[in-house]
Design a protein around this motif. Structure first.
Motif: not given
Length: 296
Positions: A13-15, A53-55, A60-62
């Motif tokens: 979640a940080g990276t 390419r992206t995440v 809900e993840g937050k």
């Protein structure tokens, strides 16, 4: 839910980068993906949106990230409380500090702390001072040595240790920058600046530029006070850094302080940690040792 998988989730979640998290957490990308899928299956929600390419973390993840941090903190506090019942305090403290803070402020604290609590393990990460508070906010570390910003997050606790003034610095040796700052009054708009890329001193400089109606010539934005001193010493521009860093710099003989420059508000440097970790016996003990050595 598995504690290790929660730790993996928090790091990701940080990276927002699977390869970086797998590398730094010593897990294969495929195993990391399986762990995240298991968590999503348990929640019944998509926690990350990903393509080639992206995440991106979902809402809900937050929410799950906040929950995961609470669980990790509670688990760590519980383990530390169990260990506290033994003869000696034990556990783990993850610390982040700049290189300068590591061998000045932190060195004295760690020396006394290790003498008093030899069974507490220390994990130390070094990096730019401007990114210190983010490390605690993101749950990557438990404690950081940082300058207190004007707007301080409500979720964090700050223990002030020392104050250090900020100085404008210029190269000592003759050159175009040296000649520019030698003329009075200094033409600040014609002076190249080496500035921190973010952080307290960058906010201070931006406010000063605005107040003085200066459109600065920014030669470079760099990460870390040590990098600012190096580039100033080499004659690329002028900068602003804490006296604490100047005093300990191996390049201090190659720079001068600009005595005619305006006086800036001093830094208050201290220990920053999440309020959730104030119940941790190890964190409590670290703060108490720090308090006995320093006082503002």
């Amino acid at each position: 839910m598995d504690i290790h998988e929660l730790q993996l989730f928090i790091h990701l979640a940080g990276t927002l980068h699977f390869a970086k998290t797998s590398r730094e957490m010593n897990i294969s990308p495929s195993a990391l993906s399986r762990s995240i899928r298991r968590l999503e299956d348990e929640c019944g929600k998509v926690l990350f949106l990903r393509d080639n390419r992206t995440v991106t973390i979902t809402e809900e993840g937050k929410a799950f990230e906040k929950f995961a941090k609470q669980v990790i903190d509670s688990h760590r506090n519980l383990m530390n409380q169990f260990r506290k019942s033994e003869e000696e305090l034990s556990g783990l403290i993850r610390i982040y500090a700049s290189v300068t803070a590591s061998y000045t402020i932190l060195a004295d604290i760690l020396k006394k702390f290790r003498q008093k609590y030899p069974r507490v393990r220390i994990e130390l990460q070094t990096g730019s001072a401007s990114g210190a508070i983010e490390q605690v906010q993101n749950g990557k570390v438990d404690i950081t040595i940082a300058a207190k910003p004007n707007i301080f997050p409500d979720s964090l606790a700050f223990l002030p240790l020392i104050e250090t003034p900020l100085y404008f610095i210029a190269p000592r040796h003759p050159g175009s920058v040296y000649e520019t700052v030698s003329k009075q009054p200094i033409n600040w708009e014609g002076t190249p600046f080496i500035l921190p890329d973010k952080g307290v001193s960058r906010h201070m400089m931006n406010a000063w530029f605005h107040h003085m109606h200066i459109t600065p010539e920014i030669y470079a934005s760099v990460s870390g006070n040590e990098a600012i001193i190096a580039m100033v010493a080499l004659g690329f521009g002028v900068g602003i850094v804490p006296k604490l860093v100047i005093d300990k710099s191996p390049m201090k003989e190659d720079i001068i302080t600009i005595t005619s420059a305006p006086k800036m508000q001093p830094y208050t440097v201290g220990i920053c940690t999440s309020k959730r970790l104030l119940a941790s016996p190890a964190v409590q003990s670290f703060r108490e040792v720090s308090r006995t050595l320093y006082a503002v």
